[in-house]
Design a protein around this motif. Structure first.
Motif, mmCIF file in Angstrom:
data_model
loop_
_atom_site.group_PDB
_atom_site.id
_atom_site.type_symbol
_atom_site.label_atom_id
_atom_site.label_comp_id
_atom_site.label_asym_id
_atom_site.label_seq_id
_atom_site.Cartn_x
_atom_site.Cartn_y
_atom_site.Cartn_z
ATOM 1 N N ILE A 21 -71.012 -29.366 -17.874
ATOM 2 C CA ILE A 21 -70.280 -29.491 -16.849
ATOM 3 C C ILE A 21 -70.424 -28.372 -15.939
ATOM 4 O O ILE A 21 -70.397 -28.349 -14.628
ATOM 5 N N ARG A 63 -65.722 -29.732 -8.211
ATOM 6 C CA ARG A 63 -65.603 -31.191 -8.747
ATOM 7 C C ARG A 63 -66.910 -31.619 -9.279
ATOM 8 O O ARG A 63 -68.094 -31.197 -8.704
ATOM 9 N N VAL A 64 -66.959 -32.622 -10.270
ATOM 10 C CA VAL A 64 -68.345 -32.879 -10.993
ATOM 11 C C VAL A 64 -68.796 -34.413 -10.772
ATOM 12 O O VAL A 64 -67.843 -35.429 -10.515
ATOM 13 N N PHE A 81 -69.969 -37.546 -11.872
ATOM 14 C CA PHE A 81 -70.115 -37.924 -13.276
ATOM 15 C C PHE A 81 -71.374 -38.709 -13.556
ATOM 16 O O PHE A 81 -71.808 -39.045 -14.622
ATOM 17 N N TYR A 117 -73.981 -36.273 -14.409
ATOM 18 C CA TYR A 117 -73.567 -35.558 -15.740
ATOM 19 C C TYR A 117 -73.698 -36.414 -16.873
ATOM 20 O O TYR A 117 -74.288 -36.021 -17.862
ATOM 21 N N PRO A 141 -66.514 -37.767 -7.340
ATOM 22 C CA PRO A 141 -66.691 -36.653 -8.208
ATOM 23 C C PRO A 141 -65.173 -36.116 -8.831
ATOM 24 O O PRO A 141 -64.199 -36.175 -7.980
ATOM 25 N N LEU A 142 -65.260 -35.809 -10.089
ATOM 26 C CA LEU A 142 -63.921 -35.523 -10.591
ATOM 27 C C LEU A 142 -63.673 -34.291 -10.611
ATOM 28 O O LEU A 142 -64.532 -33.282 -10.847
ATOM 29 N N ALA A 145 -62.519 -33.477 -15.761
ATOM 30 C CA ALA A 145 -63.838 -33.603 -16.075
ATOM 31 C C ALA A 145 -64.310 -33.139 -17.252
ATOM 32 O O ALA A 145 -65.255 -33.636 -17.958
ATOM 33 N N CYS A 147 -62.877 -35.458 -19.955
ATOM 34 C CA CYS A 147 -63.281 -36.521 -19.899
ATOM 35 C C CYS A 147 -64.578 -36.392 -20.581
ATOM 36 O O CYS A 147 -65.383 -37.422 -21.226
ATOM 37 N N GLY A 148 -65.513 -35.448 -20.114
ATOM 38 C CA GLY A 148 -66.840 -35.262 -20.866
ATOM 39 C C GLY A 148 -66.782 -35.136 -22.208
ATOM 40 O O GLY A 148 -67.700 -35.712 -23.163
#
Length: 234
Positions: free
Chosen positions: A77, A89-90, A92, A95, A124-125, A130, A133-134
């Protein structure tokens, strides 16, 4: 009048430049923070790897491997944030590819045998969503790779992450393996992995459902924005 007007314009430009410089400095600082957090997590992962060399106990080795995967899921992340233009923000989809590749290597699985279908359709989260969730993805996919295909070298895992109704996000991880034990309550199991899953769902203010029809499917629904915590620390 002209001199005064010119002075106002000059002061405004100087103020705007100070703001831009301050933003650049903060972005550089935030990038450095993500970079250092990622490096520190990688050091923890390496230490766990080195420590695992000093035991031959199978259960202990599995615990070390699971801990490494959890640490790496968080490190990925911060790596994505460090490399991204958006530092909060990521993405996903990117990722997830990195996480899945690492898990398949860790469990010595081939994507030609255990096929992975992925559908990621979310913007993007934010980092507060993130990271849990990851970790959820890490636990659920690890559970599939460890338990779903014990008696076969072939199977399929499906992962879907998409927007639901009413500002929600839906995560589904399903497999066509042996299925979740019918006599086991996944909300009260002693398994550390499932305990962590339930804790992460609570952290996301979400709900979790399990279906066992031709395999196992776990669906987690959570809001796309977490409530803001306010108050003064004691």
């Amino acid at each position: 009048g002209i001199i005064m007007f010119t002075q106002v314009i000059t002061e405004r430009k100087l103020a705007e430049e100070r703001i831009r410089r301050s933003l650049r400095e903060k972005e550089a600082l935030l990038k450095e923070i993500h970079h250092r957090v990622k490096n520190n997590l990688q050091i923890v992962s390496t230490l766990l790897d080195l420590q695992s060399d000093y035991t031959q106990d199978r259960q202990a080795l599995e615990m070390f491997q699971e801990s490494r995967s959890r640490v790496k899921s968080m490190a990925f992340i911060h790596e994505r944030l460090y490399r991204s233009q958006d530092l909060a923000r990521v993405n996903f989809a990117e990722y997830f590819r990195q996480l899945a590749d690492d898990l398949y290597r860790a469990y010595k699985m081939s994507s030609d045998e255990i096929v992975l279908d992925v559908e990621v359709d979310v913007p993007p989260l934010p980092i507060d969503i993130a990271i849990p969730c990851g970790l959820l993805l890490n636990e659920l996919i690890s559970n599939c790779l460890k338990h779903a295909f014990k008696d076969t070298n072939e199977g399929r895992i499906r992962v879907a992450l998409y927007r639901g109704d009413d500002d929600t996000i839906i995560l589904t991880v399903a497999d066509d393996g042996v299925g979740f034990p019918k006599d086991l309550d996944f909300r009260k199991t002693k398994s550390l992995g499932m305990q962590l899953v339930n804790t992460l769902v609570e952290q996301l203010h979400g709900e979790i459902e399990l279906a066992t029809n031709g395999g196992t499917a776990i669906t987690v629904t959570f809001p796309d924005k977490l409530p803001t915590v306010t108050g003064v620390l004691p």
